[in-house]
Design a protein around this motif. Structure first.
Motif, short mmCIF file in Angstrom:
data_model
loop_
_atom_site.label_atom_id
_atom_site.label_comp_id
_atom_site.label_asym_id
_atom_site.label_seq_id
_atom_site.Cartn_x
_atom_site.Cartn_y
_atom_site.Cartn_z
N ASN A 111 69.27 53.15 36.34
CA ASN A 111 67.90 52.48 36.48
C ASN A 111 67.79 51.54 37.60
O ASN A 111 66.31 52.07 38.27
N ASN B 102 61.76 52.03 24.61
CA ASN B 102 62.45 50.85 24.45
C ASN B 102 63.22 51.78 26.30
O ASN B 102 63.00 50.94 27.22
N TYR B 103 63.92 53.03 26.13
CA TYR B 103 63.76 53.78 28.20
C TYR B 103 62.31 53.40 28.42
O TYR B 103 62.55 52.72 29.77
N THR C 84 61.37 50.14 28.90
CA THR C 84 61.73 49.09 30.39
C THR C 84 61.54 49.39 32.27
O THR C 84 61.35 48.94 33.15
N GLN D 125 58.36 48.40 32.87
CA GLN D 125 58.09 46.99 33.48
C GLN D 125 59.28 46.99 35.06
O GLN D 125 58.37 45.80 35.62
#
Length: 311
Positions: free
Chosen positions: A92, A126-127, A130, A133
């Motif tokens: 990420n 959720n990936y 995340t 965001q």
């Protein structure tokens, strides 16, 4: 807020060609061919470009080469069309760094595929949540739904939830296979539930482009080596001439289908671009597919048949 005025949004449409990354015969990056290929795409009338995608061999580039490709492409395009940059990565932190660099250079948005082998709807949501965001609301995101490569199935419910929760999710690169029912479902549920309608551009080499346009796609995001066909087909659909669009598409279909082959498709695509004068070498950086004498002869026959059909 990034200063680029031509950001992708929910109304983006047309052909955002997936750009190949040219190399020299010795495997080194060929920046002069980046210029030639960029000019080639622009001359064929594309509405936008997508660089550093999976078919752009992005994972085979060093960080320095990635920056060089971005800088060279942005300079050559010079604002003529929006450029989307592929930023998919297992880290990420790397995604954020590359996305920020791309936007600072003038990108119109970023394309993001999920990390491999997420198994549940919750994991997939959720990936993306995340990363969205992490990038913030000012970077437009194109979700890349390509389970054939990632091993990740992104359901309609997850796509809808991401659209509802993150305004920066403005585009879907649709290349589930088979996936036309998914496309119809996304459009139908958006209409019935009053959901924000996002741009949907289709991949898979454009293999199902006429059917996908009829089901509500806004264009294509793929790298077929005859991008002018994709441009003309989309224009005919926009002009309300679906039968003429499909007639034109069918002329190119044998070669499009041939280029789409898993395993050697990238080598075929780069060989066609080389034969059309768009790049100086058809080299695919290792590890990658190689064409043999039969492949070359077969491709030449298909290209000759296409030229005769068009004539």
């Amino acid at each position: 807020m990034y200063s680029n005025n031509s950001l992708i949004d929910e109304k983006s449409r047309g052909v955002y060609v997936i750009a190949a990354t040219p190399f020299k015969d010795d495997g080194e990056l060929d920046l002069e061919s980046v210029d030639r290929l960029t000019d080639f795409y622009l001359e064929k009338g594309v509405a936008g470009m997508t660089i550093l995608g999976m078919m752009g061999e992005a994972p085979k580039l060093t960080l320095e080469e990635t920056t060089a490709v971005m800088q060279r492409t942005f300079k050559r395009v010079n604002g003529a069309v929006p450029i989307v940059v592929g930023v998919s990565h297992a880290s990420n932190r790397h995604v954020k760094s590359l996305a920020s660099e791309a936007m600072d250079l003038g990108a119109a948005g970023v394309m993001l595929a999920p990390v491999a082998n997420l198994k549940t709807n919750e994991q997939v949501y959720n990936y993306y949540a995340t990363v969205a965001q992490l990038l913030g609301p000012d970077i437009p995101i194109c979700l890349q739904d390509f389970p054939q490569v990632t091993g990740v199935h992104t359901s309609v419910s997850v796509i809808n939830q991401l659209v509802d929760d993150f305004e920066q999710v403005v585009m879907l690169k649709h290349e589930d296979f088979p996936g036309m029912r998914k496309l119809s479902q996304i459009r139908q549920e958006a209409s019935e539930q009053g959901r924000r309608r996002i741009s949907i551009l289709v991949g898979n080499g454009g293999l199902f482009l006429p059917q996908e346009m009829l089901r509500g796609a806004d264009g294509a995001m793929t790298g077929f080596a005859y991008p002018e066909m994709l441009v003309q087909v989309c224009a005919l659909f926009d002009a309300g001439k679906p039968d003429e669009a499909e007639d034109l598409f069918n002329i190119y279909l044998p070669l499009l289908r041939h280029e789409f082959q898993y395993g050697i498709g990238l080598a075929l695509r780069k060989e066609i671009l080389h034969r059309r004068g768009a790049i100086s070498s058809a080299y695919v950086r290792r590890p990658g597919p190689l064409l043999d004498a039969n492949d070359h002869e077969e491709l030449g026959r298909l290209m000759n048949r296409l030229e005769r059909s068009l004539a």
